[in-house]
Design a protein around this motif. Structure first.
Motif, PDB file in Angstrom:
ATOM      1  N   ARG A 150       0.826  -1.218   0.000  1.00 39.38           N
ATOM      2  CA  ARG A 150       0.000   0.000   0.000  1.00 39.38           C
ATOM      3  C   ARG A 150       0.857   1.265   0.000  1.00 39.38           C
ATOM      4  N   ASN A 151       2.117   1.123   0.330  1.00 43.56           N
ATOM      5  CA  ASN A 151       3.079   2.223   0.245  1.00 43.56           C
ATOM      6  C   ASN A 151       4.200   1.769  -0.682  1.00 43.56           C
ATOM      7  N   GLY A 152       4.590   2.622  -1.610  1.00 44.89           N
ATOM      8  CA  GLY A 152       5.543   2.214  -2.633  1.00 44.89           C
ATOM      9  C   GLY A 152       6.980   2.483  -2.252  1.00 44.89           C
ATOM     10  N   ALA A 153       7.607   3.418  -2.954  1.00 42.25           N
ATOM     11  CA  ALA A 153       9.003   3.755  -2.703  1.00 42.25           C
ATOM     12  C   ALA A 153       9.123   4.660  -1.475  1.00 42.25           C
ATOM     13  N   LEU A 154      10.300   4.662  -0.873  1.00 44.90           N
ATOM     14  CA  LEU A 154      10.544   5.422   0.353  1.00 44.90           C
ATOM     15  C   LEU A 154      10.253   6.910   0.182  1.00 44.90           C
ATOM     16  N   ILE A 155      10.483   7.448  -1.002  1.00 40.75           N
ATOM     17  CA  ILE A 155      10.304   8.888  -1.232  1.00 40.75           C
ATOM     18  C   ILE A 155       8.904   9.353  -0.853  1.00 40.75           C
ATOM     19  N   GLU A 156       7.914   8.468  -0.953  1.00 42.71           N
ATOM     20  CA  GLU A 156       6.534   8.840  -0.634  1.00 42.71           C
ATOM     21  C   GLU A 156       6.369   9.203   0.839  1.00 42.71           C
ATOM     22  N   THR A 157       7.241   8.700   1.692  1.00 38.67           N
ATOM     23  CA  THR A 157       7.064   8.844   3.142  1.00 38.67           C
ATOM     24  C   THR A 157       7.943   9.935   3.741  1.00 38.67           C
ATOM     25  N   VAL A 158       8.645  10.690   2.911  1.00 37.66           N
ATOM     26  CA  VAL A 158       9.579  11.718   3.392  1.00 37.66           C
ATOM     27  C   VAL A 158       8.879  13.068   3.420  1.00 37.66           C
ATOM     28  N   ASN A 159       8.880  13.722   4.580  1.00 35.93           N
ATOM     29  CA  ASN A 159       8.340  15.081   4.668  1.00 35.93           C
ATOM     30  C   ASN A 159       9.389  16.106   4.276  1.00 35.93           C
ATOM     31  N   TRP A 160      10.559  15.994   4.869  1.00 40.69           N
ATOM     32  CA  TRP A 160      11.653  16.910   4.546  1.00 40.69           C
ATOM     33  C   TRP A 160      12.966  16.310   5.040  1.00 40.69           C
ATOM     34  N   PHE A 161      14.054  16.878   4.571  1.00 39.01           N
ATOM     35  CA  PHE A 161      15.380  16.507   5.087  1.00 39.01           C
ATOM     36  C   PHE A 161      16.297  17.714   4.976  1.00 39.01           C
ATOM     37  N   ARG A 162      17.358  17.688   5.764  1.00 37.45           N
ATOM     38  CA  ARG A 162      18.386  18.730   5.645  1.00 37.45           C
ATOM     39  C   ARG A 162      19.569  18.166   4.858  1.00 37.45           C
ATOM     40  N   LEU A 163      20.113  18.997   3.995  1.00 32.28           N
ATOM     41  CA  LEU A 163      21.191  18.583   3.096  1.00 32.28           C
ATOM     42  C   LEU A 163      22.372  19.534   3.224  1.00 32.28           C
ATOM     43  N   MET A 164      23.572  18.974   3.423  1.00 37.53           N
ATOM     44  CA  MET A 164      24.781  19.776   3.361  1.00 37.53           C
ATOM     45  C   MET A 164      25.299  19.751   1.931  1.00 37.53           C
ATOM     46  N   LYS A 165      25.371  20.927   1.318  1.00 34.61           N
ATOM     47  CA  LYS A 165      25.776  21.029  -0.077  1.00 34.61           C
ATOM     48  C   LYS A 165      27.307  21.001  -0.215  1.00 34.61           C
ATOM     49  N   HIS A 166      27.756  21.101  -1.447  1.00 35.39           N
ATOM     50  CA  HIS A 166      29.186  21.020  -1.755  1.00 35.39           C
ATOM     51  C   HIS A 166      29.998  22.138  -1.107  1.00 35.39           C
ATOM     52  N   ASP A 167      29.361  23.295  -0.830  1.00 35.79           N
ATOM     53  CA  ASP A 167      30.069  24.431  -0.254  1.00 35.79           C
ATOM     54  C   ASP A 167      29.933  24.504   1.265  1.00 35.79           C
ATOM     55  N   GLY A 168      29.352  23.472   1.887  1.00 38.50           N
ATOM     56  CA  GLY A 168      29.203  23.438   3.339  1.00 38.50           C
ATOM     57  C   GLY A 168      27.915  24.048   3.853  1.00 38.50           C
ATOM     58  N   GLU A 169      27.139  24.682   2.986  1.00 35.59           N
ATOM     59  CA  GLU A 169      25.862  25.263   3.400  1.00 35.59           C
ATOM     60  C   GLU A 169      24.852  24.140   3.650  1.00 35.59           C
ATOM     61  N   ILE A 170      24.074  24.284   4.725  1.00 40.17           N
ATOM     62  CA  ILE A 170      23.030  23.315   5.041  1.00 40.17           C
ATOM     63  C   ILE A 170      21.674  23.925   4.724  1.00 40.17           C
ATOM     64  N   ILE A 171      20.904  23.229   3.902  1.00 40.11           N
ATOM     65  CA  ILE A 171      19.579  23.707   3.510  1.00 40.11           C
ATOM     66  C   ILE A 171      18.526  22.670   3.886  1.00 40.11           C
ATOM     67  N   THR A 172      17.295  23.142   4.067  1.00 40.68           N
ATOM     68  CA  THR A 172      16.158  22.251   4.272  1.00 40.68           C
ATOM     69  C   THR A 172      15.492  21.990   2.933  1.00 40.68           C
ATOM     70  N   VAL A 173      15.225  20.724   2.665  1.00 34.47           N
ATOM     71  CA  VAL A 173      14.659  20.327   1.371  1.00 34.47           C
ATOM     72  C   VAL A 173      13.326  19.631   1.606  1.00 34.47           C
ATOM     73  N   SER A 174      12.307  20.093   0.912  1.00 31.87           N
ATOM     74  CA  SER A 174      10.994  19.442   0.965  1.00 31.87           C
ATOM     75  C   SER A 174      10.353  19.602  -0.409  1.00 31.87           C
ATOM     76  N   ARG A 175       9.102  19.250  -0.502  1.00 31.92           N
ATOM     77  CA  ARG A 175       8.396  19.424  -1.772  1.00 31.92           C
ATOM     78  C   ARG A 175       8.073  20.892  -2.032  1.00 31.92           C
ATOM     79  N   GLU A 176       8.216  21.725  -1.009  1.00 33.50           N
ATOM     80  CA  GLU A 176       7.935  23.160  -1.156  1.00 33.50           C
ATOM     81  C   GLU A 176       9.199  24.011  -1.055  1.00 33.50           C
ATOM     82  N   GLU A 177      10.165  23.598  -0.248  1.00 29.08           N
ATOM     83  CA  GLU A 177      11.368  24.391   0.018  1.00 29.08           C
ATOM     84  C   GLU A 177      12.586  23.731  -0.631  1.00 29.08           C
ATOM     85  N   ASN A 178      13.324  24.534  -1.416  1.00 30.72           N
ATOM     86  CA  ASN A 178      14.470  23.988  -2.173  1.00 30.72           C
ATOM     87  C   ASN A 178      14.054  22.702  -2.898  1.00 30.72           C
TER      88      ASN A 178
END
Length: 483
Positions: free
Chosen positions: A161-189
């Motif tokens: 009833r639930n497919g791939a893991l991506i369906e269950t993710v609300n948001w995550f924080r990502l450290m980019k190549h330059d060391g900046e940490i951003i919040t990533v969701s379906r609305e932000e970044n």
């Protein structure tokens, strides 16, 4: 005392041998124990790296990326290293080991969510949420893997009833190549969301994530035996259209006498005995792992071992018919048998995704292709994953059956060449039937095959270079398929 020339020569030889052993031992300590030479669970791609850094605190991860930026070093990201195609390391790179970054930060029983650092394992999560009567929606069939690694390969599991893991993710924080940490969701970044999940660590370091949970439930187990050509109709009528069935898996025979013909299916249905939930909700630990490992060992070496293993599997699940088990415990499958440490051989995985409507003809073609091939195929599990193309590198282009193949192979170049030719043939059979294959495994498929299976690959790698212009995050998978 004067030593005779022969005795003196022998003594010198013994001293030289002793010195050689000391040198070799020191080299092994320096280059293996220190992490300078590493590999993944498949052990087919050992690689010398610059160093391994344990990411235990956020500051240490930031400092590692900033240092790599200053010194122009490449960075790869590792969890449990069960991806078998060099996804977690690169020559002379800094390998960021995230397994120590493993705190459960918050469980929210009201909204049914959990916030965790990316080095947390699914076992850690299960222990944190079980007291609240909560369960994971999507994870692998084993609970030993890290959340960061699971996000990076966009896993799927037994829940139909639930497919791939991506369906269950609300948001995550990502450290980019330059060391900046951003919040990533379906609305932000949001441009990062379909790239990082299923992105194999090429866009940055997943720091932490908020995942959706569901209620833990009590299931009863139902097992049936059938022929492969009955499976499509069984699944559509008895599983997919039955709302009481929450989880499902099947196994396809690799035993010589019933090769790719016999199957048995296991369904997990909501139990009407809800009042018995509290009698079953204590988290179980692995049982009978020694027996599974023993029978798998026989299956590696003997055809009669494959027959014995198949008979044991069917008998085991028949005996569990009607057995009650919580959702959390269904998702705590045996894991230790995954670790095969043969000196001259290794177990690898392949996974092929086939549209549900093409299953029967696909198995016929696969059986025909493998009829005269020398491949040590030990186990095939069949799961279902529903259509979802939210991740740019999605394997679920349709409602798919996922066939997980466990293969034993030798580790020398001759064996790798032989296995590679057969696997490329199996991939061709899969692509012929509008299928795909899973990317976390050894790089046997060709670049052309990868682009046919993943038509968005060119866009994916182009976005990687755009969002990581210095190509700070790299691995052997990227080197093989992305450049």
């Amino acid at each position: 005392m004067i030593i005779g020339s022969k005795r003196k020569n022998r003594l010198c030889l013994l001293i030289l041998i002793l010195i050689s052993y000391i040198v070799i031992f020191q080299w092994m300590i320096t280059n293996t124990d220190s992490g300078n030479v590493i590999s993944d669970v498949g052990r087919l791609m050992p690689m010398k790296i610059k160093k391994m850094v344990k990411g235990k605190e956020e500051n240490s991860i930031v400092n590692t990326i900033n240092e790599a930026q200053k010194e122009d070093l490449k960075v790869s990201i590792a969890g449990k290293r069960h991806s078998q195609g060099g996804h977690t390391y690169y020559p002379d790179a800094v390998v960021l080991d995230m397994t120590g970054f493993n705190k459960v930060l918050k469980v929210d029983p009201v909204h049914k969510t959990i916030h965790v650092q990316s080095g947390v394992t699914w076992n850690d999560i299960q222990k944190a949420i079980n007291p609240y009567g909560l369960s994971v929606k999507v994870m692998q069939s084993q609970n030993i893997f890290t959340v960061g690694g699971s996000l990076s390969v966009n896993v799927h599991g037994r829940d139909i009833r639930n497919g791939a893991l991506i369906e269950t993710v609300n948001w995550f924080r990502l450290m980019k190549h330059d060391g900046e940490i951003i919040t990533v969701s379906r609305e932000e970044n949001s441009e990062y969301f379909p790239l990082v999940i299923g992105g194999y660590g090429l866009f940055g370091v997943i720091m932490d994530a908020e995942l959706q949970l569901t209620s833990d439930e009590l299931y009863y187990i139902k097992t049936e035996e059938l022929n492969y050509d009955e499976y499509e109709n069984y699944f559509k009528g008895n599983v997919l259209q039955n709302d009481k069935v929450k989880m499902h898996l099947a196994r396809l025979s690799t035993a010589p006498d019933t090769f790719l013909q016999d199957m048995y299916v296991t369904d997990y249905l909501i139990s009407p005995k809800h009042e018995e939930y509290s009698n079953h909700n204590e988290l179980k630990e692995d049982k009978f792992t020694f027996l599974t490992k023993f029978l798998l060992g026989l299956s590696r070496d003997f055809d009669w071992g494959k027959d014995a293993f198949w008979t044991m599997q069917k008998s085991f699940f028949r005996d569990r018919d009607g057995h009650l088990e919580t959702r959390n415990n269904v998702m705590r499958s045996e894991s230790e048998f995954l670790e095969h440490e043969g000196k001259n051989d290794t177990d690898i995985l392949q996974e092929y995704f086939i549209p549900v409507d093409k299953y029967e003809e696909y198995i016929d073609d696969l059986r025909k292709f493998l009829a005269d091939k020398d491949i040590n195929l030990m186990n095939i599990t069949v799961r279902y994953v529903k259509h979802n193309e939210e991740a740019l590198m999605s394997y679920a282009k349709d409602d798919m059956f996922a066939l997980v193949l466990l293969i034993n192979q030798g580790m020398d170049e001759k064996e790798k060449k032989k296995t590679g030719e057969i696997i490329r043939g199996m991939v061709d059979v899969t692509l012929k039937h509008s299928g795909s294959y899973y990317l976390p495994y050894y790089e046997y498929p060709t670049v052309k095959q990868m682009h046919v299976a993943y038509p968005n690959a060119e866009e994916f790698f182009s976005k990687k270079r755009q969002l990581d212009p210095d190509e700070r995050f790299v691995n052997l998978f990227y080197e093989e398929y992305g450049q």
